[in-house]
Structure formats: C-alpha cells, structure tokens
Design a protein around this motif. Structure first.
Motif, short mmCIF file in Angstrom:
data_model
loop_
_atom_site.label_atom_id
_atom_site.label_comp_id
_atom_site.label_asym_id
_atom_site.label_seq_id
_atom_site.Cartn_x
_atom_site.Cartn_y
_atom_site.Cartn_z
N ALA A 331 -1.26 18.99 -72.35
CA ALA A 331 0.00 19.72 -72.52
C ALA A 331 0.47 20.34 -71.21
N VAL A 332 -0.42 20.44 -70.23
CA VAL A 332 -0.06 21.06 -68.95
C VAL A 332 1.14 20.38 -68.28
N PRO A 333 1.10 19.06 -68.05
CA PRO A 333 2.26 18.42 -67.41
C PRO A 333 3.53 18.47 -68.27
N ILE A 334 3.36 18.55 -69.58
CA ILE A 334 4.53 18.65 -70.46
C ILE A 334 5.17 20.03 -70.30
N ALA A 335 4.33 21.06 -70.27
CA ALA A 335 4.84 22.42 -70.08
C ALA A 335 5.49 22.57 -68.71
N GLU A 336 4.88 21.99 -67.69
CA GLU A 336 5.47 22.01 -66.36
C GLU A 336 6.86 21.39 -66.39
N ALA A 337 6.97 20.25 -67.07
CA ALA A 337 8.23 19.53 -67.14
C ALA A 337 9.32 20.37 -67.80
N MET A 338 8.99 21.02 -68.92
CA MET A 338 10.00 21.80 -69.64
C MET A 338 10.43 23.02 -68.86
N VAL A 339 9.52 23.64 -68.13
CA VAL A 339 9.89 24.77 -67.27
C VAL A 339 10.79 24.28 -66.14
N ALA A 340 10.42 23.15 -65.53
CA ALA A 340 11.22 22.58 -64.44
C ALA A 340 12.62 22.21 -64.92
N LEU A 341 12.71 21.61 -66.10
CA LEU A 341 14.01 21.19 -66.64
C LEU A 341 14.90 22.39 -66.94
N THR A 342 14.30 23.47 -67.39
CA THR A 342 15.06 24.70 -67.65
C THR A 342 15.56 25.31 -66.35
N LEU A 343 14.68 25.36 -65.36
CA LEU A 343 15.04 25.99 -64.09
C LEU A 343 16.11 25.21 -63.33
N ILE A 344 16.00 23.89 -63.31
CA ILE A 344 17.01 23.12 -62.57
C ILE A 344 18.37 23.25 -63.24
N ASP A 345 18.39 23.31 -64.56
CA ASP A 345 19.65 23.49 -65.27
C ASP A 345 20.28 24.83 -64.92
N HIS A 346 19.46 25.87 -64.90
CA HIS A 346 19.97 27.20 -64.56
C HIS A 346 20.33 27.32 -63.08
N LEU A 347 19.62 26.62 -62.25
CA LEU A 347 19.94 26.64 -60.82
C LEU A 347 21.33 26.04 -60.59
N LEU A 348 21.61 24.94 -61.27
CA LEU A 348 22.92 24.31 -61.14
C LEU A 348 24.01 25.18 -61.77
N ARG A 349 23.71 25.78 -62.89
CA ARG A 349 24.68 26.65 -63.56
C ARG A 349 24.99 27.87 -62.71
N ASN A 350 23.97 28.36 -61.99
CA ASN A 350 24.15 29.55 -61.17
C ASN A 350 25.12 29.32 -60.02
N LYS A 351 25.23 28.07 -59.60
CA LYS A 351 26.13 27.76 -58.49
C LYS A 351 27.59 27.94 -58.88
N THR A 352 27.87 28.09 -60.19
CA THR A 352 29.24 28.30 -60.66
C THR A 352 29.52 29.77 -60.95
N SER A 353 28.53 30.65 -60.72
CA SER A 353 28.67 32.05 -61.10
C SER A 353 29.56 32.84 -60.14
N ARG A 354 29.61 32.40 -58.90
CA ARG A 354 30.42 33.12 -57.90
C ARG A 354 31.31 32.14 -57.15
N LEU A 355 32.51 32.60 -56.82
CA LEU A 355 33.40 31.78 -56.00
C LEU A 355 33.17 32.04 -54.52
N THR A 356 32.57 33.22 -54.21
CA THR A 356 32.28 33.57 -52.82
C THR A 356 30.84 34.01 -52.69
#
Length: 356
Positions: A331-356
């Motif tokens: 389950a270790v690599p599966i858990a790593e994957a789900m954490v990574a997938l959540t973080l990359i999604d939020h990282l991309l979403r965060n780029k839209t949080s500010r215009l400056t």
C-alpha cells in the motif's frame, strides 16, 4: 453513476477489473513538453506489483505499463495520456466455489445492494488491483512535483503490534516490508510469517511524508488540503482511518503542547514542531506534510468463517487463492501516489489564486 475520476486541473480516470483483460487510466492536465517514458512510470509500478516476495500474493503480474497516447518523441503533448497494463495471471476458477457467497470483510454484499450485480472474480472493480491506475498516474504527478523540488516518501510505520521506533528513509527499500527501522522490520516479517502460517492476516499503518511543499496550497473551505488528502487516501481499498500530523494524539495534548510555535530560520518562516502535519486552516504552511493511514487486515484469509449466500442461507466460507497476509507494504506506493496526485492538483490550482 460511478465516480472513477479524481482531481480538478490534474485529473485521472481509472478503468478495469481484477480479472478483466487489462487495467489502466487516462490522465488529463499534464503540461506539454515534459520528458516522459514508460520506464519513468515502471519503477513505481514495480513497487506495487504482486509476487514481489514470498510474503505477498503469488499472483504473477509484471504490471508492464504501456503509454498509448499523450506522449510523442519522448515528451508530453499536453493531451490526454492513456496508460494500459494487461492482466497476465488471472485464475478466475479460484472463485467459482464462492461466487454465490458473501465474503466477510469484502464488498460483495454492498456491491450487490448497489448494482444488483457484481463481478465476483477477485472482487472485480472493488479489488485492490484497481490501484494499478492510481500508481501509474501518480508516477506522472511525482515527476511534475519534482520540478518544484517536492518529494514524496512513504513507508510502513506499523504492522500488528510492531511500530518503527526510528525513521531512516535509506532503510525503506532495503527490507520487504518497507519499514524505515531495520530492527523493527525483522519483527514485522516474523509476525507476517506467523499470521500466514495460521491462515490469518495483519493490519498496519502507512505513513507518507511530502517534503518541499510550499506554503499556500489548499482551497478553503470544502477543498482544504487536508480534507482532499484524507479523501484521497481513504479511497484506497482497505484503508479505514487517516490522520494528519499528530492526529489523534492531539486529543491528549494541551493547547500549549499542540501549537507549533513560529520562528524565523534562514530568513524563512518555519515552526519549532510539526504537530499540524504541515497544514493550518486547510492550507499548507511550508513544513513537511505528514499523512498516516490505517490499513485493515487482509479480508481474504484461509480460515473457515460463517457467512450467508446471496439467497440468505447460512453457509461457511474459506477463501482460497493468492492473497497478501498484510497489504501495508504494497500500500506504500499507492499511498504515495494518492498524496502526489492531490498535491500536484493543488499546486496547479494555486497558480490561479493570485494575479500578481
């Protein structure tokens, strides 16, 4: 309607069953021009695949991943990435004797109640084999996160009554249970051997640490980072609990013990402790993100158990076939994957949080 898609800007959809011809996923949201090869993904697939050693299921699957689309001349095109893994070692006959019985601890009954029909071969869509697609998509997420110097490391914190006392990331892949404590790893292996000999199974705790995550990730109020991480790991088969940082230990702390004191270090805001697990108010604070998940004992055990049939008649069941006596290490690599997938999604979403 089934919910087979996860994510917002970085999304993936999984498909396939345990004993079907193939399993895989479609990934959307990968930027163009990223170097990506099948070998980049395969290294993570090999950590999840069955038959790794004599203490895991002996189903022989190479889990060889094929990139079907979205990559040309070694780089991503920006379009959907199709990933496929063929099932090579299905033995559906192992389930013929129990196809009309509800296996204790499994989703047989609940799938029947929801759909009025189920694929009894290895659990079908409810099987942990579904996680092949998650790990494949997670490999891409990890590669994208690495561009921002974000790393994801998972390990087995506990199996049965044996808990890692020291954490050394270099030890994780040196033992078959992926424990960061070499001494405890030996005890874990012995416990798994005994459980298997008794026809039984063990549960455990998997921990994932994300390092290098910048402050500011998370979308209050319903898409808080810790809320999405909890959903991500709770969606993994056999996971029955999750905690962030100190988690349930905070119930016995005082506020002065629990609060992480802010300090300046190398001209950067940080905290003296990390009881919050890197998240405050649903937003990352720049500290390591720490997620723990509880994995229940494998439901398929070689012991006679009472159950009922689909017609409600009392019966007895003994689950034969090939099963892990403890699923925590895989389950270790599966858990790593789900954490990574959540973080990359939020990282991309965060780029839209500010215009400056």
């Amino acid at each position: 309607m089934s919910a087979n898609t996860f994510g917002h800007l970085f999304r993936f959809t999984t498909f396939g069953e345990s004993h079907g011809p193939a399993i895989g996923c479609v990934v959307d949201g990968t930027p163009p021009g990223i170097a990506l090869s099948e070998s980049d993904i395969q290294v993570h697939m090999d950590k999840r695949r069955p038959g790794q050693n004599k203490y895991t299921t002996q189903r022989k699957e190479s889990d060889t991943v094929k990139i079907l689309s979205g990559v040309y001349d070694g780089v991503t095109t920006g379009t959907s990435i199709g990933l496929l893994v063929e099932n090579e070692d299905t033995r559906s006959k192992d389930y013929d004797d129990i196809k009309d019985k509800f296996r204790p601890g499994h989703a047989d009954y609940t799938y029947d109640m929801k759909y009025g029909f189920r694929d009894y071969r290895g659990g079908g869509r409810a099987s942990a084999r579904e996680t092949v697609g998650r790990v494949a998509a997670g490999a891409i997420a990890k590669k994208l996160l690495a561009r921002d110097n974000i790393t994801i490391t998972g390990f087995t914190r506990q199996i049965g009554h044996h808990t890692a006392e020291t954490i050394n990331f270099k030890e994780i892949e040196k033992n078959i249970v992926r424990c960061p404590d070499a001494k405890t790893a030996k005890k874990m292996v012995t416990a798994i051997m005994q459980a298997r000999k008794n026809g039984d199974s063990l549960g455990g705790i998997v921990e994932v640490v994300a390092q290098g995550v910048p402050a500011g990730l998370g979308e209050p109020v319903f898409d808080k980072l810790d809320a999405d991480l909890a959903k991500a790991v709770m969606s993994i088969p056999a996971v029955k609990g999750v905690e962030i940082g100190a988690g349930f230990q905070t119930a016995t702390m005082t506020g002065s013990e629990c609060n992480d004191i802010f300090v300046m270090k190398n001209k950067k805001v940080t905290t003296q402790t990390n009881n919050a697990g890197g998240i405050l108010g649903g937003i990352s604070n720049g500290m390591d993100i720490v997620v723990k998940l509880v994995v229940k004992p494998t439901s398929s055990i070689n012991k006679a158990q009472e159950t009922i049939t689909q017609k409600g008649k009392k019966s007895e069941i003994r689950v034969e076939g090939r099963h892990d006596p403890c699923v925590a290490p895989r389950a270790v690599p599966i858990a790593e994957a789900m954490v990574a997938l959540t973080l990359i999604d939020h990282l991309l979403r965060n780029k839209t949080s500010r215009l400056t």
